[in-house]
Design a protein around this motif. Structure first.
Motif, PDB file in Angstrom:
ATOM      1  N   MET A 202       0.843  -1.200   0.000  1.00 40.02           N
ATOM      2  CA  MET A 202       0.000   0.000   0.000  1.00 40.02           C
ATOM      3  C   MET A 202       0.873   1.243   0.000  1.00 40.02           C
ATOM      4  N   PRO A 203       0.700   2.151  -0.971  1.00 37.23           N
ATOM      5  CA  PRO A 203       1.451   3.407  -0.937  1.00 37.23           C
ATOM      6  C   PRO A 203       1.174   4.189   0.343  1.00 37.23           C
ATOM      7  N   VAL A 204       2.236   4.706   0.920  1.00 39.28           N
ATOM      8  CA  VAL A 204       2.142   5.523   2.132  1.00 39.28           C
ATOM      9  C   VAL A 204       2.637   6.918   1.780  1.00 39.28           C
ATOM     10  N   ARG A 205       1.753   7.885   1.791  1.00 39.87           N
ATOM     11  CA  ARG A 205       2.091   9.252   1.412  1.00 39.87           C
ATOM     12  C   ARG A 205       2.607  10.006   2.627  1.00 39.87           C
ATOM     13  N   GLN A 206       3.818  10.547   2.489  1.00 41.56           N
ATOM     14  CA  GLN A 206       4.511  11.197   3.599  1.00 41.56           C
ATOM     15  C   GLN A 206       4.802  12.659   3.281  1.00 41.56           C
ATOM     16  N   ASN A 207       5.011  13.433   4.313  1.00 48.35           N
ATOM     17  CA  ASN A 207       5.489  14.808   4.168  1.00 48.35           C
ATOM     18  C   ASN A 207       6.894  14.751   3.568  1.00 48.35           C
ATOM     19  N   ILE A 208       7.095  15.366   2.422  1.00 43.35           N
ATOM     20  CA  ILE A 208       8.391  15.277   1.743  1.00 43.35           C
ATOM     21  C   ILE A 208       9.524  15.804   2.609  1.00 43.35           C
ATOM     22  N   LEU A 209       9.244  16.768   3.483  1.00 44.34           N
ATOM     23  CA  LEU A 209      10.294  17.336   4.324  1.00 44.34           C
ATOM     24  C   LEU A 209      10.629  16.444   5.518  1.00 44.34           C
TER      25      LEU A 209
ATOM     26  N   GLU B 113      -3.483   8.516 -10.447  1.00 51.14           N
ATOM     27  CA  GLU B 113      -2.924   8.101 -11.735  1.00 51.14           C
ATOM     28  C   GLU B 113      -1.431   8.406 -11.817  1.00 51.14           C
ATOM     29  N   LEU B 114      -1.026   9.578 -11.330  1.00 49.43           N
ATOM     30  CA  LEU B 114       0.406   9.877 -11.339  1.00 49.43           C
ATOM     31  C   LEU B 114       1.159   8.944 -10.401  1.00 49.43           C
ATOM     32  N   GLU B 115       0.616   8.698  -9.222  1.00 47.28           N
ATOM     33  CA  GLU B 115       1.278   7.800  -8.277  1.00 47.28           C
ATOM     34  C   GLU B 115       1.477   6.421  -8.897  1.00 47.28           C
ATOM     35  N   ASN B 116       0.468   5.911  -9.573  1.00 50.07           N
ATOM     36  CA  ASN B 116       0.597   4.598 -10.214  1.00 50.07           C
ATOM     37  C   ASN B 116       1.660   4.610 -11.306  1.00 50.07           C
ATOM     38  N   ALA B 117       1.742   5.717 -12.044  1.00 53.04           N
ATOM     39  CA  ALA B 117       2.774   5.824 -13.077  1.00 53.04           C
ATOM     40  C   ALA B 117       4.167   5.842 -12.452  1.00 53.04           C
ATOM     41  N   LEU B 118       4.322   6.544 -11.344  1.00 52.33           N
ATOM     42  CA  LEU B 118       5.604   6.601 -10.647  1.00 52.33           C
ATOM     43  C   LEU B 118       5.995   5.219 -10.110  1.00 52.33           C
ATOM     44  N   LEU B 119       5.018   4.500  -9.571  1.00 50.72           N
ATOM     45  CA  LEU B 119       5.302   3.176  -9.024  1.00 50.72           C
ATOM     46  C   LEU B 119       5.640   2.180 -10.123  1.00 50.72           C
ATOM     47  N   THR B 120       5.158   2.421 -11.327  1.00 45.05           N
ATOM     48  CA  THR B 120       5.555   1.586 -12.464  1.00 45.05           C
ATOM     49  C   THR B 120       7.026   1.802 -12.789  1.00 45.05           C
TER      50      THR B 120
ATOM     51  N   ASP C 244       9.324   2.949 -10.535  1.00 44.93           N
ATOM     52  CA  ASP C 244      10.098   2.495  -9.383  1.00 44.93           C
ATOM     53  C   ASP C 244       9.154   1.920  -8.333  1.00 44.93           C
ATOM     54  N   PRO C 245       8.954   0.605  -8.328  1.00 43.82           N
ATOM     55  CA  PRO C 245       8.028  -0.020  -7.375  1.00 43.82           C
ATOM     56  C   PRO C 245       8.461   0.107  -5.921  1.00 43.82           C
ATOM     57  N   THR C 246       9.690   0.555  -5.658  1.00 40.57           N
ATOM     58  CA  THR C 246      10.157   0.693  -4.274  1.00 40.57           C
ATOM     59  C   THR C 246       9.783   2.036  -3.654  1.00 40.57           C
ATOM     60  N   LEU C 247       9.180   2.931  -4.432  1.00 35.86           N
ATOM     61  CA  LEU C 247       8.754   4.206  -3.868  1.00 35.86           C
ATOM     62  C   LEU C 247       7.700   3.979  -2.799  1.00 35.86           C
ATOM     63  N   ALA C 248       7.770   4.778  -1.736  1.00 30.43           N
ATOM     64  CA  ALA C 248       6.779   4.658  -0.667  1.00 30.43           C
ATOM     65  C   ALA C 248       5.402   5.099  -1.145  1.00 30.43           C
ATOM     66  N   GLY C 249       5.371   6.123  -1.960  1.00 36.04           N
ATOM     67  CA  GLY C 249       4.124   6.699  -2.446  1.00 36.04           C
ATOM     68  C   GLY C 249       4.371   8.133  -2.846  1.00 36.04           C
ATOM     69  N   LEU C 250       3.332   8.810  -3.269  1.00 35.82           N
ATOM     70  CA  LEU C 250       3.435  10.202  -3.686  1.00 35.82           C
ATOM     71  C   LEU C 250       3.550  11.086  -2.450  1.00 35.82           C
TER      72      LEU C 250
ATOM     73  N   ILE D 255     -10.389   6.789   0.356  1.00 34.90           N
ATOM     74  CA  ILE D 255      -9.027   6.406  -0.008  1.00 34.90           C
ATOM     75  C   ILE D 255      -8.690   4.993   0.461  1.00 34.90           C
ATOM     76  N   ARG D 256      -9.431   4.471   1.422  1.00 32.24           N
ATOM     77  CA  ARG D 256      -9.161   3.104   1.879  1.00 32.24           C
ATOM     78  C   ARG D 256      -9.431   2.100   0.769  1.00 32.24           C
ATOM     79  N   THR D 257     -10.371   2.409  -0.117  1.00 34.07           N
ATOM     80  CA  THR D 257     -10.636   1.515  -1.246  1.00 34.07           C
ATOM     81  C   THR D 257      -9.709   1.794  -2.422  1.00 34.07           C
ATOM     82  N   LEU D 258      -9.005   2.918  -2.375  1.00 34.55           N
ATOM     83  CA  LEU D 258      -8.077   3.272  -3.445  1.00 34.55           C
ATOM     84  C   LEU D 258      -6.671   2.755  -3.182  1.00 34.55           C
ATOM     85  N   GLY D 259      -6.406   2.325  -1.950  1.00 36.78           N
ATOM     86  CA  GLY D 259      -5.164   1.613  -1.670  1.00 36.78           C
ATOM     87  C   GLY D 259      -3.997   2.475  -1.260  1.00 36.78           C
ATOM     88  N   TYR D 260      -4.239   3.650  -0.683  1.00 37.17           N
ATOM     89  CA  TYR D 260      -3.146   4.431  -0.130  1.00 37.17           C
ATOM     90  C   TYR D 260      -3.569   5.051   1.187  1.00 37.17           C
TER      91      TYR D 260
END
Length: 294
Positions: free
Chosen positions: A1-8, A71-78, A80-86, A286-291
């Motif tokens: 499951m992508p985990v979206r974090q504060n970039i800082l 959609e962008l997050e999915n493209a990014l994970l394609t 690099d599948p090791t990304l945590a998320g957007l 978002i729970r059904t969207l997987g992040y």
């Protein structure tokens, strides 16, 4: 499951993985398609002749951008599948953490998204991971897109003549979440009283979402604002704020209008100008969207 974090709050090696994946999407043309879709959404009035469009100044503002972020997050994970998320940029903290001057943030450094364009001709951003990027510009007379003649994104942090010198803060975000329990209301536009319009920035003082675009200036002022990758970090934070509101007041049933509103903005309507067709109601939880957000 992508985990979206504060970039800082992310380790710099994780930030670099994210920006490197964006560069792959830019190089193969995938990224520019996102910019085109956003511009086309802004150019599609709902209904014709209205200032409301597919993705702005109406109830679908938050669902449309949530779908585009996914959609962008999915493209990014394609890439690099090791990304945590957007990641998201928690912009409401910037004034408090940087002596009242958001441009002092390390966010605007070569390690993250690159600097302001203040020291360069044409306000071009010439450092950081996107220094070589060429923006695509919309030709209103033909509806086509052409590359800018020179590389470098344009930023004018807090000093664009078409923008603003002020910046939203945590108290204003708290006000939106705490004091606007209704999602949206008729006439479903920039005059409506509700959480969507408060967060989008047309109602209730601080412009929040709108104000961030205006403060960054440059490429973030146009309908082609995804030219600047800060767009996604900004909208990811907007989505995070919406999710915190949903967690407080309710997820799906709180969305309005269910029916009877402008086309493209009712819960069962299909949203236009995305990579794949989606109904508004399909992105409310978002729970059904997987992040998830941390």
């Amino acid at each position: 499951m992508p985990v979206r974090q504060n970039i800082l709050s992310m380790p710099l090696n994780e930030v670099k993985k994210f920006t490197s994946a964006l560069n792959v999407l830019k190089a193969d043309g995938t990224y520019d398609d996102f910019t085109r879709r956003h511009m086309n959404a802004m150019s599609t009035a709902t209904p014709a002749g209205s200032p409301r469009n597919v993705a702005h100044q109406g109830p679908a503002f938050l669902p449309w951008h949530r779908a585009s972020l996914l959609e962008l997050e999915n493209a990014l994970l394609t890439v690099d599948p090791t990304l945590a998320g957007l990641p998201y940029w928690k912009w409401e903290q910037e004034s408090a953490l940087n002596g009242g001057t958001p441009r002092r943030s390390r966010f605007w450094s070569a390690d993250y998204v690159g600097s302001d364009g203040v020291s360069t001709s044409g306000n071009r951003v010439v450092d950081g991971p996107f220094a070589s990027w060429v923006a695509i510009l919309h030709q209103g007379s033909t509806g086509t897109f052409v590359p800018r003649s020179t590389p470098g994104l344009i930023r004018r942090l807090g000093r664009d003549p078409g923008g603003t010198t002020t910046f939203p803060n945590e108290a204003q975000v708290t006000d939106a979440v705490d004091n606007y329990s209704v999602y949206d209301a008729a006439p479903w536009d920039a005059t409506a009283t509700g959480f969507r319009n408060r967060l989008e920035g047309w109602h209730g003082g601080s412009g929040l979402h709108n104000q961030v675009h205006l403060w960054i200036g440059g490429d973030m002022l146009a309908g082609t604002s995804p030219n600047d990758p800060v767009f996604w970090l900004h909208h990811c934070n907007v989505d995070r704020i919406w999710w915190s509101w949903q967690a407080r007041y309710g997820v799906a049933y709180k969305y309005q209008p269910v029916s009877g509103g402008p086309i493209g903005h009712n819960r069962g309507d299909q949203m236009q100008h995305l990579r794949a067709p989606r109904q508004v109601g399909s992105v409310l939880d978002i729970r059904t969207l997987g992040y998830r957000y941390v």
